[in-house]
Design an enzyme around this catalytic site. Structure first.
Site, PDB file in Angstrom:
ATOM      1  N   TYR A  60      -1.761  -0.550  10.286  1.00  0.00           N
ATOM      2  CA  TYR A  60      -1.924  -1.074   8.921  1.00  0.00           C
ATOM      3  C   TYR A  60      -0.725  -0.662   8.053  1.00  0.00           C
ATOM      4  O   TYR A  60      -0.156  -1.488   7.325  1.00  0.00           O
ATOM      5  CB  TYR A  60      -3.226  -0.528   8.343  1.00  0.00           C
ATOM      6  CG  TYR A  60      -3.424  -0.745   6.861  1.00  0.00           C
ATOM      7  CD1 TYR A  60      -3.898  -1.962   6.360  1.00  0.00           C
ATOM      8  CD2 TYR A  60      -3.159   0.279   5.945  1.00  0.00           C
ATOM      9  CE1 TYR A  60      -4.092  -2.146   4.998  1.00  0.00           C
ATOM     10  CE2 TYR A  60      -3.353   0.098   4.583  1.00  0.00           C
ATOM     11  CZ  TYR A  60      -3.816  -1.109   4.110  1.00  0.00           C
ATOM     12  OH  TYR A  60      -4.013  -1.292   2.762  1.00  0.00           O
ATOM     13  N   SER A  67       0.859  -1.194   0.000  1.00  0.00           N
ATOM     14  CA  SER A  67       0.000   0.000   0.000  1.00  0.00           C
ATOM     15  C   SER A  67       0.890   1.237   0.000  1.00  0.00           C
ATOM     16  O   SER A  67       2.004   1.218   0.547  1.00  0.00           O
ATOM     17  CB  SER A  67      -0.861   0.022   1.263  1.00  0.00           C
ATOM     18  OG  SER A  67      -1.528   1.272   1.382  1.00  0.00           O
TER      19      SER A  67
END
Ligand code: NAP
Length: 248
Positions: A157, A143
């Protein structure tokens, strides 16, 4: 000779788009999911309509025994594996680190990091020439958060995706002479359901102004990078991380 690709978390979003595009490019696809059997069955049906083989496999990639069962089932139902996309990933509601718990971190790390590592281990055991395999390709879905850190949202995350980047680079070097390529993609703001699981269903549209291209991306735009990395057009590419973030 059909090539068999396993995609984790392929019942919707980036995983489902990758499954369909890979099928269009000649792959047979093992479609993994956790909860939504109906959505996975729809992806399988769409792949079969393209003339390729597909099966749905329920497994939670946060549980090692599930992963072992998943790979044994894929061996049995689909044949020799030559591709893996570690796509399954979770985040949690927006919060500062000092308002999050060990339980939350553990779930994120278990699914995003340990799950990807355990799936890659099973893939290497099957694909590496050092284990009698015929080679293959692994793509890890990271990501843009790995670079940005996601402050006040989900530093946990982002940290898990930073680990995925390091894992990609390290494993790529480890198996570089064994016929296995390992790469990553770092999607930016992509229009999928994952934002709803973070409590912000409209997040991708709302933050579009932060993206140099001034728009969110689509699952297909991420899938195109993944399928290219898997393909024989990328035979000299390993240990690479491709940003698919509209310039962000
Ligand atoms: P999504 O729409 O929320 O879909 C997640 C998929 O993962 C679903 O198929 C889900 O299956 C599956 N899944 C969830 N937990 C799982 C588990 N424990 N084991 C196996 N499968 C599991 O997510 P997405 O947006 O497509 O994200 C895909 C990947 O891209 C993730 O790694 C995410 O971190 C990354 N990413 C997304 C964005 C974005 O903006 N969307 C940006 C950067 C990176 P069920 O529905 O059956 O549970």
């Amino acid at each position: 000779m059909p090539r068999v690709l396993l995609i984790t978390g392929a019942s919707r979003g980036i995983g489902a788009a990758t499954a369909l595009l890979a099928a269009e490019n000649g792959w047979d696809v093992a479609v993994n999911y956790t909860r939504d059997a109906q959505a996975a069955a729809q992806v399988v049906q769409d792949i079969r309509a393209l003339g390729r083989h597909a099966h749905a496999f329920q497994a939670d990639v946060g549980i090692e025994a599930d992963i072992e069962r998943l790979f044994h089932s894929v061996d049995k139902e689909m044949g020799v594996l030559s591709g893996l996309v570690n796509n399954a990933g979770v985040l949690d509601v927006a919060a500062r680190l000092d308002n999050t718990s060990w339980e939350r971190w553990e779930r994120i790390m278990r699914i995003n990091v340990l799950g990807s590592m355990a799936c890659a281990k099973q893939a290497v055991l099957r694909m590496s020439t050092a284990h009698g395999g015929k080679g293959g390709s692994i793509v890890n879905v990271s990501s843009a958060a790995a670079k940005l850190g996601a402050p006040n949202l989900y530093v946990d995350y982002a940290t898990s995706k930073g680990a995925i980047d390091t894992f990609t680079v390290g494993l790529a070097k480890e198996v570089a002479t064994e016929g296995v390529r390992v790469n990553g993609v770092r999607p930016g703001l992509i229009l999928t359901d994952i934002h709803a699981s973070g409590g912000q269903p409209e997040r991708a549209q709302q933050l579009a102004h932060l993206v140099p291209m001034q728009r969110p991306g689509t699952s297909l735009e991420v899938a195109q990078a993944i399928v290219w990395l898997l393909s024989d057009a990328a035979t000299y590419v390993t240990g690479s991380l491709i940003d698919v973030g509209g310039g962000r």
